[in-house]
Each structure stands twice: as C-alpha cells, then as structure tokens.
Design an enzyme around this catalytic site. Sequence first.
Site, PDB file in Angstrom:
ATOM      1  N   ASN A 148       0.823  -1.223   0.000  1.00  0.00           N
ATOM      2  CA  ASN A 148       0.000   0.000   0.000  1.00  0.00           C
ATOM      3  C   ASN A 148       0.854   1.268   0.000  1.00  0.00           C
ATOM      4  OD1 ASN A 148       0.993   0.115   2.598  1.00  0.00           O
ATOM      5  ND2 ASN A 148      -0.991   0.075   3.624  1.00  0.00           N
ATOM      6  N   GLU A 155       1.237   4.558   7.284  1.00  0.00           N
ATOM      7  CA  GLU A 155       0.211   4.066   6.371  1.00  0.00           C
ATOM      8  C   GLU A 155      -0.311   5.208   5.491  1.00  0.00           C
ATOM      9  OE1 GLU A 155       0.071   0.984   6.180  1.00  0.00           O
ATOM     10  OE2 GLU A 155      -0.654  -0.078   7.950  1.00  0.00           O
TER      11      GLU A 155
END
Length: 249
Positions: A148, A155
């Site tokens: 990702n 993140e």
Amino acid sequence: MKLSTVRMESENVKIIKTKNNEELSNKAAELFVQALQRKKQPVIGLATGSTPERMYELLIEQYRAGKISFEQAISFNLDEYVGLSVEHPTSYHYYMEEKLFHAIDIKKENTHIPNGLAEDLEKECEAYEQKISRAGHLDFLVLGIGVNGHIGFNEPGTSFDSRTHVVTLTESTREVNSRFFEKLADVPKEAITMGLSTIMEAKEIMLLVQGDKKADILNKVIHGEVTEDIPASILQRHPNTTVITDIEI
Ligand code: F6R
C-alpha cells in the site's frame, strides 16, 4: 546490473535494477558496508520484514570473515508493534536479535528499537525522536515498502510532517503481516513508527523493493504524484535515495 537515473520531481532517485533477490541483497549489503565504513560512528536506520533478511545474512558473513565491524555503529529501527514483549517471536526486537544483532559485534546499548510496551506511548515516541536527534540523525537508512506504499508503518494518509508516532495499522497491513503470526487476530492493531519527517532527515536512504506484487506500487512511487496517499512517494523529494529492485520498471 543496470544503473539508471530517473528524473523525479526536483531531485534524482537512483534506481539499481537487479535480476533477483540474491543480486538485490548483495548490492544492498555493498551499499550498507560503504555507509558503515564511511564514518567513525555511523548512525544506521534498520528495517525488518522479509526483504532485508538475505542482506542481513550477507552482512553477518562479512562480519564473520573479519571484513566489517559494527563496534562503533549506532542503530535505530524504524518501528515496533505495540503490545509485544521483546521475547515475543514476532516482535521486531526478536527479529533484529535473531536476524542480525546476536551474530555481530554491535553494542547492545547502541541499538535502539521503539518500546511497544511503554506505559506512556506518546512519551516513548518523543524520547525515541530525541535519541535520533541527539545521535545526529540517521546517516543511512534501510527501507522496505508495503504493497500500500507504507514505509516504516506510515500508512496511507500519514502526514508528511509526521515524526515518531503511534499508528493504527490498516487491515491490509495486518493481513499481509499475518503470515508471521498464527492467526490474523494475533496481529497487533497498533505500532510505533518513525515518522515521514524523521525518515526524510536521513542523509542517505536505500529502499529495497522485491517481488512482482510490488510492481504497481513501485511504479506509482517513482513515476506518480507525490501524495500523502502513497507515503513512499515522499522519497521523490529526498536528495540521496537509491532504490534497489528486481522489478522491471
Ligand atoms: C518493517 C517496515 C515495513 C516493511 C514493509 C515491507 O520494519 O518498516 O515498512 O519494510 O512492510 O515488508 P516486507 O519486506 O516483509 O515485504
């Protein structure tokens, strides 16, 4: 092995293309050793995960052959899960001990990994950040990348201004990392990670990207927009980053 330079935003990111994981790991170990030997007391940032495992083995081989020493080195790991003890086999403390530290001459007191069991996690993050700063910031940082686009455990959506902080792991990261645990439910929901600003202060960065499943994200990181949706895209703004990969891009 081909070395090409790709024009990215305002800076250059060097890309070293390798044939396979063995060649990637050899090249990575070579750059690591150069960084280790460049300074009297090098400050090195370390990643865990599958990608750097072979590089660590090669570094151990070189240490055993008497070619390198870690006696003067100071290390800072990128991240650690919240809630796992240092003896827990899937903690990053355990990983580092098993994959590298036990076999080399680095001084225990010179190795640093965030304490995911700290009573006050915010304080732990601040203290970690201060230790990195007091050591004079990272001279050389090894990074891997998540599918990702995360680096460390930053993140998607993490602020580019972030410093060491507590993160809630995305479900996709927990699923990917569940391969190291007995079951998904055992994967911690939180972690401590160096922030993106902390990472960007490293003088030299080496990003290792292995395996076709990361082709799509690597392409975006290198050729796409610099956006907080893809944390690793910030590396386009770093003045001294080398990507080593076995992916055709
Ligand atoms: C690990 C870390 C992560 C990993 C990334 C890739 O300390 O910070 O960002 O580098 O998740 O992991 P692997 O190499 O297992 O694919």
